[in-house]
Write a protein that holds these residues in place. Sequence first.
Motif, PDB file in Angstrom:
ATOM      1  N   TRP A  20       0.842  -1.210   0.000  1.00  0.00           N
ATOM      2  CA  TRP A  20       0.000   0.000   0.000  1.00  0.00           C
ATOM      3  C   TRP A  20       0.866   1.245   0.000  1.00  0.00           C
ATOM      4  CZ3 TRP A  20      -3.932  -1.514  -2.084  1.00  0.00           C
ATOM      5  CH2 TRP A  20      -4.533  -2.750  -1.761  1.00  0.00           C
ATOM      6  N   GLY A  21       2.087   1.144   0.573  1.00  0.00           N
ATOM      7  CA  GLY A  21       3.000   2.289   0.494  1.00  0.00           C
ATOM      8  C   GLY A  21       3.316   2.605  -0.960  1.00  0.00           C
ATOM      9  N   SER A  22       3.453   1.574  -1.777  1.00  0.00           N
ATOM     10  CA  SER A  22       3.730   1.790  -3.202  1.00  0.00           C
ATOM     11  C   SER A  22       2.510   2.361  -3.910  1.00  0.00           C
ATOM     12  CB  SER A  22       4.105   0.473  -3.866  1.00  0.00           C
ATOM     13  OG  SER A  22       5.127  -0.171  -3.151  1.00  0.00           O
ATOM     14  N   TYR A  23       1.341   1.725  -3.699  1.00  0.00           N
ATOM     15  CA  TYR A  23       0.153   2.134  -4.461  1.00  0.00           C
ATOM     16  C   TYR A  23      -0.299   3.538  -4.066  1.00  0.00           C
ATOM     17  CZ  TYR A  23      -0.525  -2.208  -6.953  1.00  0.00           C
ATOM     18  OH  TYR A  23      -0.358  -3.261  -7.820  1.00  0.00           O
ATOM     19  N   VAL A  24      -0.234   3.837  -2.777  1.00  0.00           N
ATOM     20  CA  VAL A  24      -0.726   5.157  -2.355  1.00  0.00           C
ATOM     21  C   VAL A  24       0.170   6.246  -2.927  1.00  0.00           C
ATOM     22  CG1 VAL A  24      -0.865   6.659  -0.335  1.00  0.00           C
ATOM     23  CG2 VAL A  24      -1.942   4.405  -0.282  1.00  0.00           C
TER      24      VAL A  24
ATOM     25  N   GLY B  36      -6.917  -3.611 -14.814  1.00  0.00           N
ATOM     26  CA  GLY B  36      -5.590  -4.059 -14.386  1.00  0.00           C
ATOM     27  C   GLY B  36      -5.537  -4.284 -12.885  1.00  0.00           C
ATOM     28  N   LEU B  37      -6.125  -3.345 -12.133  1.00  0.00           N
ATOM     29  CA  LEU B  37      -6.097  -3.489 -10.670  1.00  0.00           C
ATOM     30  C   LEU B  37      -6.920  -4.702 -10.256  1.00  0.00           C
ATOM     31  CD1 LEU B  37      -6.326   0.221  -9.465  1.00  0.00           C
ATOM     32  CD2 LEU B  37      -4.342  -1.309  -9.445  1.00  0.00           C
ATOM     33  N   TYR B  38      -8.055  -4.892 -10.958  1.00  0.00           N
ATOM     34  CA  TYR B  38      -8.896  -6.049 -10.587  1.00  0.00           C
ATOM     35  C   TYR B  38      -8.133  -7.358 -10.812  1.00  0.00           C
ATOM     36  CZ  TYR B  38     -12.446  -9.620 -10.526  1.00  0.00           C
ATOM     37  OH  TYR B  38     -13.141 -10.759 -10.233  1.00  0.00           O
ATOM     38  N   VAL B  39      -7.537  -7.487 -12.007  1.00  0.00           N
ATOM     39  CA  VAL B  39      -6.793  -8.731 -12.295  1.00  0.00           C
ATOM     40  C   VAL B  39      -5.622  -8.850 -11.323  1.00  0.00           C
ATOM     41  CG1 VAL B  39      -5.308  -9.857 -14.000  1.00  0.00           C
ATOM     42  CG2 VAL B  39      -7.463  -8.798 -14.720  1.00  0.00           C
ATOM     43  N   ALA B  53       3.715  -9.734  -1.624  1.00  0.00           N
ATOM     44  CA  ALA B  53       4.532  -8.535  -1.876  1.00  0.00           C
ATOM     45  C   ALA B  53       4.737  -8.319  -3.367  1.00  0.00           C
ATOM     46  CB  ALA B  53       5.889  -8.686  -1.183  1.00  0.00           C
ATOM     47  N   TYR B  54       4.694  -9.409  -4.146  1.00  0.00           N
ATOM     48  CA  TYR B  54       4.989  -9.269  -5.588  1.00  0.00           C
ATOM     49  C   TYR B  54       3.956  -8.374  -6.278  1.00  0.00           C
ATOM     50  CZ  TYR B  54       1.184 -11.884  -7.612  1.00  0.00           C
ATOM     51  OH  TYR B  54      -0.059 -12.265  -8.024  1.00  0.00           O
ATOM     52  N   ARG B  55       2.802  -8.109  -5.646  1.00  0.00           N
ATOM     53  CA  ARG B  55       1.750  -7.322  -6.329  1.00  0.00           C
ATOM     54  C   ARG B  55       2.214  -5.899  -6.622  1.00  0.00           C
ATOM     55  NH1 ARG B  55      -2.653 -10.652  -6.401  1.00  0.00           N
ATOM     56  NH2 ARG B  55      -2.722 -12.211  -4.750  1.00  0.00           N
ATOM     57  N   ILE B  56       3.339  -5.523  -6.082  1.00  0.00           N
ATOM     58  CA  ILE B  56       3.887  -4.209  -6.427  1.00  0.00           C
ATOM     59  C   ILE B  56       4.289  -4.194  -7.899  1.00  0.00           C
ATOM     60  CG2 ILE B  56       5.775  -2.598  -5.896  1.00  0.00           C
ATOM     61  CD1 ILE B  56       5.803  -3.635  -3.076  1.00  0.00           C
ATOM     62  N   ILE B  57       4.492  -5.410  -8.471  1.00  0.00           N
ATOM     63  CA  ILE B  57       4.925  -5.480  -9.872  1.00  0.00           C
ATOM     64  C   ILE B  57       3.949  -4.743 -10.787  1.00  0.00           C
ATOM     65  CG2 ILE B  57       3.721  -7.625 -10.509  1.00  0.00           C
ATOM     66  CD1 ILE B  57       6.233  -8.498 -11.980  1.00  0.00           C
ATOM     67  N   PHE B  58       2.655  -4.666 -10.393  1.00  0.00           N
ATOM     68  CA  PHE B  58       1.647  -4.096 -11.297  1.00  0.00           C
ATOM     69  C   PHE B  58       1.807  -2.587 -11.456  1.00  0.00           C
ATOM     70  CE2 PHE B  58      -0.002  -8.072 -11.924  1.00  0.00           C
ATOM     71  CZ  PHE B  58      -0.256  -8.725 -10.733  1.00  0.00           C
ATOM     72  N   ILE B  59       2.642  -1.966 -10.620  1.00  0.00           N
ATOM     73  CA  ILE B  59       2.947  -0.556 -10.893  1.00  0.00           C
ATOM     74  C   ILE B  59       4.447  -0.359 -11.094  1.00  0.00           C
ATOM     75  CG2 ILE B  59       1.066   0.878  -9.996  1.00  0.00           C
ATOM     76  CD1 ILE B  59       2.284   0.702  -7.273  1.00  0.00           C
ATOM     77  N   LEU B 108      11.482   4.036  -8.971  1.00  0.00           N
ATOM     78  CA  LEU B 108      12.480   3.971  -7.895  1.00  0.00           C
ATOM     79  C   LEU B 108      11.796   3.740  -6.550  1.00  0.00           C
ATOM     80  CD1 LEU B 108      14.766   6.898  -9.078  1.00  0.00           C
ATOM     81  CD2 LEU B 108      15.454   4.505  -8.913  1.00  0.00           C
ATOM     82  N   TRP B 109      10.689   4.454  -6.310  1.00  0.00           N
ATOM     83  CA  TRP B 109       9.986   4.359  -5.024  1.00  0.00           C
ATOM     84  C   TRP B 109       9.403   2.956  -4.835  1.00  0.00           C
ATOM     85  CZ3 TRP B 109       9.178   7.129  -0.666  1.00  0.00           C
ATOM     86  CH2 TRP B 109       8.142   6.710   0.155  1.00  0.00           C
ATOM     87  N   THR B 110       8.665   2.469  -5.830  1.00  0.00           N
ATOM     88  CA  THR B 110       8.036   1.148  -5.673  1.00  0.00           C
ATOM     89  C   THR B 110       9.109   0.061  -5.642  1.00  0.00           C
ATOM     90  OG1 THR B 110       7.783   1.073  -8.069  1.00  0.00           O
ATOM     91  CG2 THR B 110       5.870   1.787  -6.795  1.00  0.00           C
ATOM     92  N   GLY B 111      10.235   0.309  -6.333  1.00  0.00           N
ATOM     93  CA  GLY B 111      11.325  -0.665  -6.305  1.00  0.00           C
ATOM     94  C   GLY B 111      11.915  -0.762  -4.913  1.00  0.00           C
ATOM     95  N   ALA B 112      12.075   0.397  -4.273  1.00  0.00           N
ATOM     96  CA  ALA B 112      12.645   0.402  -2.920  1.00  0.00           C
ATOM     97  C   ALA B 112      11.704  -0.303  -1.954  1.00  0.00           C
ATOM     98  CB  ALA B 112      12.873   1.843  -2.467  1.00  0.00           C
ATOM     99  N   LEU B 113      10.387  -0.041  -2.106  1.00  0.00           N
ATOM    100  CA  LEU B 113       9.423  -0.666  -1.187  1.00  0.00           C
ATOM    101  C   LEU B 113       9.273  -2.148  -1.466  1.00  0.00           C
ATOM    102  CD1 LEU B 113       8.661   2.271  -0.342  1.00  0.00           C
ATOM    103  CD2 LEU B 113       6.348   1.437  -0.136  1.00  0.00           C
ATOM    104  N   TRP B 114       9.650  -2.563  -2.646  1.00  0.00           N
ATOM    105  CA  TRP B 114       9.624  -3.995  -2.941  1.00  0.00           C
ATOM    106  C   TRP B 114      10.936  -4.628  -2.478  1.00  0.00           C
ATOM    107  CZ3 TRP B 114       8.360  -6.070  -8.587  1.00  0.00           C
ATOM    108  CH2 TRP B 114       8.034  -7.425  -8.489  1.00  0.00           C
TER     109      TRP B 114
END
Lengths: 65, 248
Positions: A20-24, B36-39, B53-59, B108-114
């Motif tokens: 959620w940190g990423s999505y938000v 996309g979010l639904y799938v 945690a892998y669901r971050i891949i969608f963004i 970069l941000w989503t990569g760091a959080l992943w």
Amino acid sequence: MNWSSWTEFFAMGGYGLYVWGSYVVTFICILGEIFIISNRRRTLERQYGLTNGLNNKETKNETTS
Amino acid sequence: MAINWFKYSSPASFYSLAEKIIPIFIFVALILLAAGLYVGFFVAPTDFQQGEAYRIIFIHVPAAWMSMFLYVVMAFWAGIGLAFNTRLSSMLATAIAPTGAMFTFIALWTGALWGKPMWGTWWVWDARLTSELILFFLYIGFMSLQAAIDDPRRADKAGAIIALVGVVNIPIIYFSVQWWNTLHQGASVSVNQAPAMASTMLTGMLIMVFASWMYSIAVILKRTRIIILERESHTAWVAELQKKGALR
């Protein structure tokens, strides 16, 4: 259907903070960009001394008189 | 009937064309985003290794692809504007930069959080991460260089130089995972071999990729129209549009 309840959905298997940190942050960035653009558009239209409403009134008077 | 290919390269005709097609892109972007979010969250299964945690891949992946692709498109239009002195091309390059920078930041941000749950660290000076950070600085450099120069036409030329010089960084990012073989994962999706991903995960990701395309096109066209108006306020066609009250 992976989730049986909302709480489970937000827990995201224990990774809720990261997912959620990423999505938000992503949606904040996108909404921010949209806001910046519409803001830039509004200041531009003010510079032109026109808001759509005002503009139509002016042209209407011209044509009728 | 000879087709005038260059009809829409004039700011005036581009201005009205963009106005008509922007709503289409916005509409499609919203539809694809929802799908996309639904799938991504309700169809794609839990990963046996990474759990949820892998669901971050969608963004993360769409943002990373967009950051690279938008830079190449920006450099292309900047180059065309520099070579042919066509001011609309340079305006388009200027309009792309902020969206490209935003996607680079998101990648970069989503990569760091992943990375934190999976690698145990927010950041590591890995080849892919470092070259993506350099890409972010290139975008910022392009925007600030252009902002620092008053005359738009000179700013376009200066921006074109930095954009074209920076293009070398894009293949570096793409191949960094093979050349240096450091921490970041190799390409699971590439043109020459079958994707090494579960199909529903892949579908969800690709829908989000197209959603980010539609979004980028809509936002960049919107910003281009603003730049056109900012720069062409003295022209006759703008004055005429303004009189007709058609300056939407």
